[in-house]
Design an enzyme around this catalytic site. Structure first.
Site, PDB file in Angstrom:
ATOM      1  N   ASP A 154     -46.633  25.186  11.914  1.00  9.53           N
ATOM      2  CA  ASP A 154     -45.349  24.832  12.513  1.00  9.53           C
ATOM      3  C   ASP A 154     -44.689  26.019  13.211  1.00  9.53           C
ATOM      4  O   ASP A 154     -44.014  25.854  14.223  1.00  9.53           O
ATOM      5  CB  ASP A 154     -44.410  24.275  11.442  1.00  9.53           C
ATOM      6  N   GLY A 155     -44.887  27.224  12.674  1.00  9.57           N
ATOM      7  CA  GLY A 155     -44.324  28.406  13.315  1.00  9.57           C
ATOM      8  C   GLY A 155     -44.898  28.625  14.699  1.00  9.57           C
ATOM      9  O   GLY A 155     -44.168  28.945  15.647  1.00  9.57           O
ATOM     10  N   ASP A 174     -22.717  30.836   1.079  1.00  9.95           N
ATOM     11  CA  ASP A 174     -23.743  31.770   1.538  1.00  9.95           C
ATOM     12  C   ASP A 174     -23.989  31.594   3.027  1.00  9.95           C
ATOM     13  O   ASP A 174     -24.511  32.496   3.688  1.00  9.95           O
ATOM     14  CB  ASP A 174     -25.052  31.543   0.780  1.00  9.95           C
ATOM     15  N   ALA A 183     -36.742  20.654   7.673  1.00  9.08           N
ATOM     16  CA  ALA A 183     -37.120  22.052   7.462  1.00  9.08           C
ATOM     17  C   ALA A 183     -36.080  22.741   6.573  1.00  9.08           C
ATOM     18  O   ALA A 183     -35.838  22.308   5.443  1.00  9.08           O
ATOM     19  CB  ALA A 183     -37.288  22.743   8.811  1.00  9.08           C
ATOM     20  N   LEU A 240     -33.363  20.538   4.897  1.00  9.77           N
ATOM     21  CA  LEU A 240     -33.740  19.797   3.696  1.00  9.77           C
ATOM     22  C   LEU A 240     -33.754  20.708   2.477  1.00  9.77           C
ATOM     23  O   LEU A 240     -33.325  20.309   1.384  1.00  9.77           O
ATOM     24  CB  LEU A 240     -35.106  19.140   3.900  1.00  9.77           C
ATOM     25  N   SER A 241     -34.201  21.935   2.653  1.00 10.13           N
ATOM     26  CA  SER A 241     -34.204  22.891   1.541  1.00 10.13           C
ATOM     27  C   SER A 241     -32.790  23.208   1.067  1.00 10.13           C
ATOM     28  O   SER A 241     -32.572  23.541  -0.096  1.00 10.13           O
ATOM     29  CB  SER A 241     -34.910  24.182   1.959  1.00 10.13           C
ATOM     30  N   ALA A 285     -35.368  16.677  14.350  1.00  7.59           N
ATOM     31  CA  ALA A 285     -36.689  17.271  14.141  1.00  7.59           C
ATOM     32  C   ALA A 285     -36.640  18.407  13.135  1.00  7.59           C
ATOM     33  O   ALA A 285     -37.592  18.639  12.391  1.00  7.59           O
ATOM     34  CB  ALA A 285     -37.255  17.774  15.469  1.00  7.59           C
ATOM     35  N   GLU A 307     -32.858  24.460  14.015  1.00  6.43           N
ATOM     36  CA  GLU A 307     -31.496  24.594  13.521  1.00  6.43           C
ATOM     37  C   GLU A 307     -30.863  25.900  13.979  1.00  6.43           C
ATOM     38  O   GLU A 307     -31.554  26.868  14.319  1.00  6.43           O
ATOM     39  CB  GLU A 307     -31.439  24.526  11.994  1.00  6.43           C
TER      40      GLU A 307
END
Length: 260
Positions: A49-50, A149, A161, A164-165, A157, A120
Site C-alpha cells: 500500500d505504501g 494527542d 487505514a 480505523l486504528s 479510501a 488522511e
C-alpha cells in the site's frame, strides 16, 4: 525497456525497493514491454500500500490509471499478484475514482505549505504534553478546545487505514463523507469524532503552539510546528485505480465493516 505492441496499452511498471518487487518488475517488462510513467496508458505498481500511495502521488497531475499488484504485506489498495494474463485483467478491470484532500498548513514562522493527501490529513502532538486544538467546520466553531494527542480527517479510501486504528468510522466510497476523528481525546472525553459532508472545510487552530507544539501530515509529508491547518477536498484532482472485478475496492471497504 522494450516497447509494447501497437494493439496493447503502453505499460509502465513501478516497484517497491524489495528484491521480490524489483525482480517482478524486470520479469514483467520483459514479458509485456515497458515505457516511462509519463508515456504510459496504464501504470502497474508492484509492492504494498505504501508503494501504491507513492505511485498515486507521483501521478497526481497526469491522472494515469494505476493497477496495483500486491507484493507487500496488507495490500488493501492492490490486486493479487499474477504474472500471467495481465493484459486481459487490465481490459476487464473496474475503475475507481478517488478525490484526495488538500492540506494548507501555516507554521509558527508564517510559512505556508500546501500538500495533497490521498488517505488522511493528521495532526499530532510533538511534545510530552497533550495538544490543544480548536476545530471549526465551514467557518463554524465546533470544538473550541480539544485536548488530545491529535486529530485527523480521512477520505473514504483512507478510512480503513490510520483512521480505523484511531477508532474512526469506515466510510463506503460512494457515501460522500469525510471522517473527522480525534486521536486519544482527553477532553471532551466523550467526543468520538464526526462524519462530515465531503465538501466540508475543516480548520484546526493550535491554541498553544509554543508550549504544546503540533505537527501536521498529509499522508507521509510532515509539516512541523503548525498553528493553523485547513483541510478541503481537492476537487481539481481525480485519481483512477483499476481493480479486478472480484477485488473491487468498494466491496473490500464494505467487508471491513463486518470483519471479526
Amino acid at each position: 525497456m522494450s516497447a509494447p505492441s501497437s494493439s496493447a496499452p503502453r505499460l509502465a511498471f513501478v516497484a517497491a525497493a524489495t528484491p521480490v518487487a524489483r525482480a517482478a518488475r524486470v520479469a514483467l517488462e520483459k514479458r509485456y514491454g515497458g515505457v516511462k510513467p509519463a508515456q504510459a496508458d496504464i501504470i502497474v505498481a508492484l509492492g504494498g500500500d505504501g508503494l501504491m500511495l507513492q505511485a498515486l502521488h507521483h501521478n497526481i497531475r497526469r491522472g494515469t490509471p494505476i493497477f496495483g499488484m500486491n507484493l507487500g504485506t496488507v495490500g488493501f489498495l492492490l490486486n493479487q499478484y499474477r504474472a500471467g494474463g495481465l493484459l486481459a485483467r487490465l481490459k476487464a478491470a473496474r475503475q475507481v475514482s478517488l478525490t484526495p484532500l488538500r492540506m494548507v498548513a501555516t507554521t509558527t514562522r508564517s510559512q505556508r505549505h500546501e500538500v495533497i493527501a490521498i488517505n488522511e490529513v493528521s495532526l499530532l502532538r510533538s511534545s510530552r504534553q497533550t495538544a490543544r486544538i480548536a476545530v471549526s467546520v465551514d467557518g463554524q466553531m465546533r470544538l473550541p478546545d480539544l485536548h488530545c494527542d491529535g486529530a485527523l480527517v480521512a477520505t473514504p479510501a483512507g478510512s480503513t487505514a490510520y483512521n480505523l486504528s484511531a477508532h474512526g468510522p469506515i466510510i463506503p466510497l460512494a457515501a460522500g463523507l469525510l471522517a473527522l476523528t480525534p486521536i486519544n481525546a482527553f477532553r471532551p472525553r466523550r467526543w468520538r469524532g464526526a462524519l462530515l459532508p465531503h465538501h466540508s472545510k475543516v480548520e484546526f487552530t493550535v491554541l498553544d503552539p509554543r508550549k504544546r507544539p503540533v505537527a501536521a501530515a498529509a499522508d507521509s509529508v510532515e509539516v512541523a510546528n503548525v498553528v493553523k491547518v485547513a483541510v478541503t477536498e481537492a476537487n481539481d484532482i481525480q485519481l483512477t485505480l483499476l481493480f479486478d472485478p472480484e477485488h473491487d475496492l468498494e466491496e473490500r471497504i464494505l467487508k471491513e465493516q463486518f470483519a471479526p
